[in-house]
Design an enzyme around this catalytic site. Structure first.
Site, PDB file in Angstrom:
ATOM      1  N   THR A  71       0.829  -1.201   0.000  1.00 37.43           N
ATOM      2  CA  THR A  71       0.000   0.000   0.000  1.00 37.43           C
ATOM      3  C   THR A  71       0.864   1.252   0.000  1.00 37.43           C
ATOM      4  O   THR A  71       1.739   1.395   0.851  1.00 37.43           O
ATOM      5  CB  THR A  71      -0.878   0.006   1.269  1.00 37.43           C
ATOM      6  OG1 THR A  71      -1.497  -1.259   1.394  1.00 37.43           O
ATOM      7  CG2 THR A  71      -1.919   1.099   1.207  1.00 37.43           C
ATOM      8  N   GLU A  72       0.594   2.147  -0.922  1.00 37.13           N
ATOM      9  CA  GLU A  72       1.294   3.447  -1.009  1.00 37.13           C
ATOM     10  C   GLU A  72       2.804   3.276  -1.094  1.00 37.13           C
ATOM     11  O   GLU A  72       3.572   4.146  -0.696  1.00 37.13           O
ATOM     12  CB  GLU A  72       0.944   4.349   0.195  1.00 37.13           C
ATOM     13  CG  GLU A  72      -0.537   4.419   0.545  1.00 37.13           C
ATOM     14  CD  GLU A  72      -1.375   5.094  -0.521  1.00 37.13           C
ATOM     15  OE1 GLU A  72      -0.802   5.629  -1.488  1.00 37.13           O
ATOM     16  OE2 GLU A  72      -2.618   5.082  -0.399  1.00 37.13           O
ATOM     17  N   LEU A  73       3.250   2.143  -1.602  1.00 43.60           N
ATOM     18  CA  LEU A  73       4.674   1.809  -1.719  1.00 43.60           C
ATOM     19  C   LEU A  73       5.409   1.884  -0.377  1.00 43.60           C
ATOM     20  O   LEU A  73       6.606   2.162  -0.338  1.00 43.60           O
ATOM     21  CB  LEU A  73       5.380   2.701  -2.746  1.00 43.60           C
ATOM     22  CG  LEU A  73       5.099   2.434  -4.228  1.00 43.60           C
ATOM     23  CD1 LEU A  73       6.106   3.197  -5.093  1.00 43.60           C
ATOM     24  CD2 LEU A  73       5.172   0.960  -4.569  1.00 43.60           C
ATOM     25  N   TRP A 115       5.444   6.586  -1.116  1.00 46.74           N
ATOM     26  CA  TRP A 115       5.585   7.399  -2.330  1.00 46.74           C
ATOM     27  C   TRP A 115       4.844   8.727  -2.210  1.00 46.74           C
ATOM     28  O   TRP A 115       4.667   9.412  -3.202  1.00 46.74           O
ATOM     29  CB  TRP A 115       5.137   6.611  -3.560  1.00 46.74           C
ATOM     30  CG  TRP A 115       3.658   6.335  -3.731  1.00 46.74           C
ATOM     31  CD1 TRP A 115       2.650   6.563  -2.836  1.00 46.74           C
ATOM     32  CD2 TRP A 115       3.049   5.783  -4.897  1.00 46.74           C
ATOM     33  NE1 TRP A 115       1.450   6.173  -3.370  1.00 46.74           N
ATOM     34  CE2 TRP A 115       1.662   5.687  -4.642  1.00 46.74           C
ATOM     35  CE3 TRP A 115       3.520   5.356  -6.142  1.00 46.74           C
ATOM     36  CZ2 TRP A 115       0.747   5.181  -5.577  1.00 46.74           C
ATOM     37  CZ3 TRP A 115       2.608   4.855  -7.075  1.00 46.74           C
ATOM     38  CH2 TRP A 115       1.238   4.769  -6.788  1.00 46.74           C
TER      39      TRP A 115
END
Lengths: 462, 425
Positions: free
Chosen positions: A145-147, A299
């Site tokens: 999730t979300e890098l 990210w």
């Protein structure tokens, strides 16, 4: 030859309905069906369907020379199933070409990797199973999730059997290193890391349609020139963006689809570039180094850290209160509870509570149903209060049922024991009485004994 | 600068705003302010006599050095009986009382509707006329470059000064009659306001909300109207640090005039909803006003008065005390041109809920904003802040910083820019 790795993230949360405190204890439904359906349908029409169509055309035209990767959150898949099955169908057609790879995620698009290893792996497993059943291939590469990435998360992912993982090529992680190579996890070197090229990804993701940008308008030719300009020995350029970039964040009339088609055609026409997908890249390329990420990175925003989700008191309180329930949740198998548990973990709920909306308005406002982060927090906490109440009630009643059963079993055990004792006693005395004599004699002493024990038992039960 | 009240005798936001603005202006080099304010003498009997013999209006000149002001300010106090926040009706009543020897309540906060149903007191308008007469005299006697008039009672004075001197007039709209009356506008007041706006060379509005009213309801050219937000004075030393709460449990406060404009009934309705769910909370309605008796009856009819309290009118010291007692401040105003009180609450580390229908909501980020009529949203926000501790922590931390950045110096600079623009025309 430089490899271009295109990866698209697909996710939409189940947005919560306006849930007032007086709904606590009276309403068990938390979702804004109307908003969710209309958002999904709107994005499907603007982005998912036309973009999938474009990709399919490109694959049909160029065959193996064009490849892309996706990750679709379980929550998004659930919503496609509910509101836009045609989107799911078009992804399936892409999967059938074998030129599209689907990566693993957490099912709920959650931040659970930061707090609970057990729940983390069960969500990843659940997502992988879903992807395999939909697209026929079990994912080998994981995308959090979300890098969100750290050494520990990477090592946990390696432990689940994944060969590679995506991460942000944040400056504070890389230092002097370039994101355009393959790296490995610092704890478990078997796990390969692909790092997002922040600048080149954001050129498309955020700046493409920004007229105040000095490079506007961005043409495919100009973009390819930038790709060429990167280091001569660079191996892989990772362009990781949200899929909604195509057609939603940048509307069709910004020329984003034309840009994308032209970009693909130019790349394929040049010998110095090729397209590939993560699972192939990690086998083709040699890693050059390990990457140390002791603290989780992501990210998001300028900071590339967790501050967009866990950056203030409200977010931390909501997050901690939610995961404090994990133990209780593990005690129940109630379907409704488990569904809500998954939906409530979605990172977007915490994103809406970010006080950074005041500074980074643009990105934080995408389909945000709330007027302010405070509003988002109050609403979420009301829902969480009701969820907690239901969970405790359910587990409580399940536990009391268990206790009842246990007590019953204990009584039965005692009964059996007393009867057993009786039988033993009878067997001890029996040889004396039972001789070569007939059965008639045997009955006499036995009868009162049985009656007696019978009375005892009933007496006890009363 | 023509105003109608100035500390220490202030009864509402206008006095506070005039004080803050002139204080901010004292920090600007090359800008000197002569503040003209109608003032009642302290002794009522005497004033009645003087007023009756009103051939000459005595003008008292003072040079006052005020704390926090960088330079001396010229003060002209005009002997007049104009009282802010008082309807012509109220005014007539008060005057009658004072003649018969009973005391005049300078601080009565009654604003009420301007119901001109034949019984209006002509005295108020007479006073306004007197004020403008003196304004003319002052304008002839004193050198100045620009005239600045605050709110409708001072507009005629500003106009008179402009006519006498030919100098440009800036009017400062802190409120319009649409805000005060809740819709039923007094035509006479409206006329004074409209005339002031038309004759003015520039109009300063305290919020975009007010600016919109000026443009839409008074038909003024949008180019002429500029928004300058109010600010808040830095909080002074608070006495009684070791202050303990008299009540157990949390306290939610409404503080202001209990009039239609302030939306007190919405506060009671929201309180009722919250009290049904939470036991350990008290609501306080502080202030007085024409709707006071009705509000008490309303709370009693809901059966919540054991945990819903009325304080009546509070003096400044008590107001500070009230803020410090509060865990939450609610301003459900139906129409609030600006609204300084939430800023004061935030200075005292109190989280605030404000209505969208207030000018201050245009600049505050760290506050919960609701529509005044949305009782459910209000109740929900109250519940949320009381129940989920992270919220209060956030508000205290971020709200205080936010308020500290709203400085009168900045507002004053903005006003100075407007002066420069007007003078260069």
């Amino acid at each position: 030859m430089k490899t271009i790795c295109l990866y698209f993230q697909v996710h939409q949360p189940f947005r919560l309905r306006r849930y007032r405190f007086f709904d606590i204890g009276t309403s068990e439904y938390y979702y804004d069906d109307y908003a969710n359906e209309s958002v999904i349908k709107k994005i499907a029409a603007k982005c998912y369907l036309p973009a999938n169509k474009l990709l399919l055309e490109l694959i049909e035209k160029f065959g193996d020379r064009f490849k892309v990767a996706f990750s679709i959150s379980g929550i998004a898949l659930d919503q496609f199933e509910l509101y836009a099955p045609e989107v799911l169908e078009s992804f399936r057609r892409l999967a059938d070409t074998k030129n599209v790879e689907f990566l693993a995620e957490t099912y709920s698009h959650s931040l659970v990797s930061l707090t609970d290893a057990g729940e983390f792996s069960s969500q990843v497993e659940r997502h992988s199973e879903r992807i395999e059943s939909l697209f026929g291939v079990k994912p080998k590469v994981f995308r959090n999730t979300e890098l969100v990435y750290s050494d520990e998360i990477g090592s946990a992912i390696a432990g689940m059997g994944f060969e590679g993982m995506l991460s942000e090529g944040a400056r504070h992680i890389l230092g002097w290193k370039s994101p355009n190579y393959l790296y490995t996890n610092s704890i478990n070197p078997d796990l390969r890391l692909l790092l997002r090229n922040t600048g080149l990804s954001d050129d498309i993701a955020f700046r493409f349609s920004r007229r105040s940008w000095d490079q506007w308008p961005l043409t495919a030719e100009k973009y390819v020139k930038w790709l060429k300009k990167s280091g001569r020995n660079d191996k892989v350029i990772n362009i990781f963006i949200e899929y909604e970039t195509l057609g939603d964040h940048h509307p069709a009339d910004s020329g984003i689809f034309e840009f994308f088609r032209a970009f693909t055609e130019i790349i394929i026409g040049k010998n110095e570039f090729k397209f590939s997908v993560p699972s192939l890249i990690i086998q083709e390329l040699q890693p050059v180094d390990t990457i140390d990420v002791p603290y989780p990175a992501s990210w998001a925003d300028e900071e590339k850290d967790l501050s967009a989700w866990l950056g203030n008191d409200m977010q931390n309180e909501a997050f901690n209160k939610l995961y404090a329930l994990r133990e209780l949740v593990s005690k129940t198998s109630d379907n409704k509870i488990l569904t809500d548990w998954h939906f409530l973990q979605t990172s977007d709920h915490f994103y809406y509570m970010s006080t950074k909306v005041f500074t980074e308005q643009e990105v934080h406002k995408h389909y945000n149903p709330y007027e302010s982060p405070y509003d988002a927090f109050i609403n979420y906490m009301n829902v969480l209060s009701d969820f907690t109440r239901r969970l405790k009630k359910l587990v409580g009643s399940e536990e009391s049922r268990m206790l009842q059963v246990e007590r019953l079993l204990k009584e039965k055990d005692e009964l059996i024991q007393t009867l057993q004792k009786r039988i033993d006693q009878l067997q001890e005395t029996a040889p004396v009485m039972v001789g070569p004599v007939g059965v008639e004699e045997n009955e006499e002493p036995g009868k009162p004994a049985l009656k007696e024990s019978g009375k005892k038992v009933t007496g006890k039960q009363n | 600068m023509f105003g109608w009240e100035f500390p220490p005798h202030i009864s509402g936001g206008l006095g506070t705003a005039c004080y803050g603005l002139t204080k901010g202006m004292s920090h600007i080099p090359g800008l000197d302010v002569i503040f003209v304010v109608p003032k009642m003498w302290g002794d009522e009997d005497q004033s009645t006599i003087r007023l009756l013999a009103a051939e000459n209006f005595p003008v008292r000149r003072k040079y006052v050095e005020m704390q926090g002001f960088l330079k001396e300010m010229t003060f002209l106090e005009i002997h007049s009986r104009i009282m802010p926040y008082m309807s012509p009706e109220e005014f007539a009543k008060t005057r009658k009382k004072s003649r018969t020897g009973t005391s005049v309540y300078f601080n009565t906060d009654h604003i009420g509707k301007f119901k001109f149903s034949g019984t209006y007191g002509p005295d108020l308008f007479q006073e306004i006329a007197n004020y403008s007469l003196i304004a003319r005299v002052i304008a002839e006697d004193h050198p100045f470059d620009i005239i600045h008039a605050h709110d409708w009672l001072a507009y005629p004075a500003g106009i008179a000064a402009k006519e006498a001197s030919g100098k440009p007039l800036v009017i400062h709209v802190h409120a319009t009659d649409f805000d005060r009356s809740g819709g039923s506008v007094n035509p006479a007041v409206f006329e004074i306001e409209r005339r002031g706006m038309e004759i003015a060379d520039k109009i300063i509005a305290v919020s975009n909300l007010t600016r919109k009213t000026i443009i839409e309801k008074y038909g003024i050219d949008p180019c002429k109207v500029v928004t300058v937000y109010n600010a808040v004075d830095p909080a002074g030393d608070q006495d009684g640090i070791n202050f303990s709460k008299p009540l157990n449990g949390k306290i939610v406060t409404f503080l202001g005039r209990i009039t239609l404009q302030k939306g007190p009934e919405y506060f009671i309705e929201a309180a009722n909803k919250v009290l049904r769910k939470l036991s350990d909370v008290h609501f306080v309605m502080a202030g007085s006003g024409d709707m006071f008796p009705r509000m008490i009856k309303h709370a009693a009819s809901l059966g919540i008065t054991d945990r819903f309290h009325f304080t009546g009118f509070l003096k400044q010291r008590d107001v500070n005390q009230m803020y410090r007692m509060s865990d939450l401040y609610v301003m459900p105003s139906i129409s609030e041109p600006f609204g300084i009180s939430p800023l004061e609450a935030m200075q005292s580390n109190v989280p605030v809920i404000i209505s969208h229908q207030s000018g201050v909501s245009e600049i505050l980020k760290h506050a919960i904003k609701i529509d005044f009529w949305d009782i459910d949203a209000m109740a929900d926000a109250i519940y949320g802040i009381l129940q989920y501790n992270a919220l209060s922590r956030m508000f205290k931390k971020l709200g205080k910083t936010e308020v500290e950045n709203l400085k009168w110096e900045n507002s004053a600079l903005h006003v100075k820019e407007i002066y420069d623009e007007v003078l260069s025309q």
